[in-house]
Design a protein around this motif. Structure first.
Motif: not given
Length: 339
Positions: A119, A122-123, A252, A255-256, A259, A263, A265, A293
């Motif tokens: 978790s 992010s990817d 949040a 993070r968004q 992203d 990449d 992240v 990041v």
């Protein structure tokens, strides 16, 4: 637990050159071994002279590892170091208030760690440290179930052996799970590092030697094998890392936006305590976060981070691969500076 981190520091130092040599994912920057070594070293140093007590039966091993985990998180290096710090902090949580490790607690701790690690990214991508952790946690859970919650040292020994065996099998599978690894005919560097960490845990808890033949046959891991990362095209991006206090909403948002900018992240909470943004009792609750990041240009990322809070220890490192082997503890030839 202190013996575990000490063994892990020494072992990762001894293996850092080989780990760097096969480090080609997510970028071929040849520093996974160095980053893991330095992050584990930070965790171990945090416990130097530590005399943490907290239970009637003796030392609170959860508190010990939480202290080490927080130091690792604050000083984490790279993807691999950050994920190790996430792993250590997560493992500490089910151990809070406990004076000894058992097979059941180990299973719970490893499951917590693999969920937290997946978790944090992010990817998340299979075929990495994440898959090794997941396999280790599954093996611990299966063994604990088979033993009906037996809390004996014998049951713990069986669980630890199963964890290392499962981690090794997962490392071998990484070569076919990621196209870049398959093309280069190597296993995942971070996965091997996590395998070593888990074998150090087994060794420290059981009082046994490390498995000398554990890594025999892993592709790319022979001393005479070349530094695969040096044969890859250089990456002209940078790695940005920092620690910052943010509300859940701001975290949040960050993070968004990260992203969208880059990449790799990774965002994970440092410690478990919450605070307030100011002295006003109605102020929004904030938490401390470690941020990582990869971006082409650091300026927009740094500006975004600063727009949401006051970051501490911003580090910017070139992702260009080092073309010469790095010694343990060295920076693998990467240019790093703090803001």
């Amino acid at each position: 637990m202190k013996r575990w981190l000490g063994k892990a520091e020494t072992t990762l130092g001894n293996h850092s050159d080989r780990l760097n040599a096969i480090n080609i994912f997510p970028v071929a920057d040849g520093d996974t071994g160095t980053n893991l070594y330095l992050t584990v070293r930070a965790a171990r140093l945090a416990l130097a002279g530590d005399t943490t007590e907290g239970t009637e039966g003796g030392t609170d091993i959860g508190a010990v590892l939480a202290k080490a985990g927080q130091a690792a998180m604050e000083q984490a290096r790279g993807n691999s170091g950050t994920l190790f710090a996430v792993f250590l902090c997560a493992v500490a949580e089910p151990l809070a208030g406990k004076s000894r490790l058992s097979a059941s607690v180990l299973a719970t701790a490893l499951d917590r760690a693999q969920i937290r690690a997946w978790s944090a990214l992010s990817d998340p991508v299979p075929g990495t440290m994440l898959s090794v952790l997941e396999s280790a946690a599954r093996a611990a859970g299966t063994m604990d179930t088979a033993q009906n919650g037996d809390d004996s040292n014998y049951a713990l020994a069986l669980a630890l052996d199963a964890v290392v065996d499962a981690a090794l099998a997962a490392v071998i599978r990484t070569e076919d799970e990621l196209a870049p690894l398959h093309a280069a005919h190597v296993v995942d560097s971070g996965g091997v590092g996590m395998l070593l960490v888990l074998d150090c845990l087994r060794s420290a808890v059981l009082g046994e030697e490390l498995e000398d033949e554990l890594l025999e046959g892993l592709h790319g891991y022979k001393l005479q094998d070349p530094h695969i990362h040096a044969q890859m095209p250089p990456d002209d991006g940078v790695e940005v890392m920092c620690t910052i206090n943010l509300s859940p909403l701001s975290a949040a948002t960050l993070r968004q936006r990260l992203d969208e900018m880059g990449d790799s992240v990774i965002m994970s909470q440092v410690g478990s305590s919450a605070g307030h943004d100011d002295d006003d009792s109605t102020a929004e609750t904030s938490y401390r976060w470690r941020v990582h990041v990869h971006v082409r240009d650091p300026e927009p990322a740094v500006a975004l981070i600063r727009s949401l809070g006051e970051p501490a220890g911003i580090e910017i490192s070139q992702l260009a691969a080092a073309r010469e082997p790095a010694a343990p503890g060295a920076s693998a030839g990467r240019h790093r500076h703090e803001l």
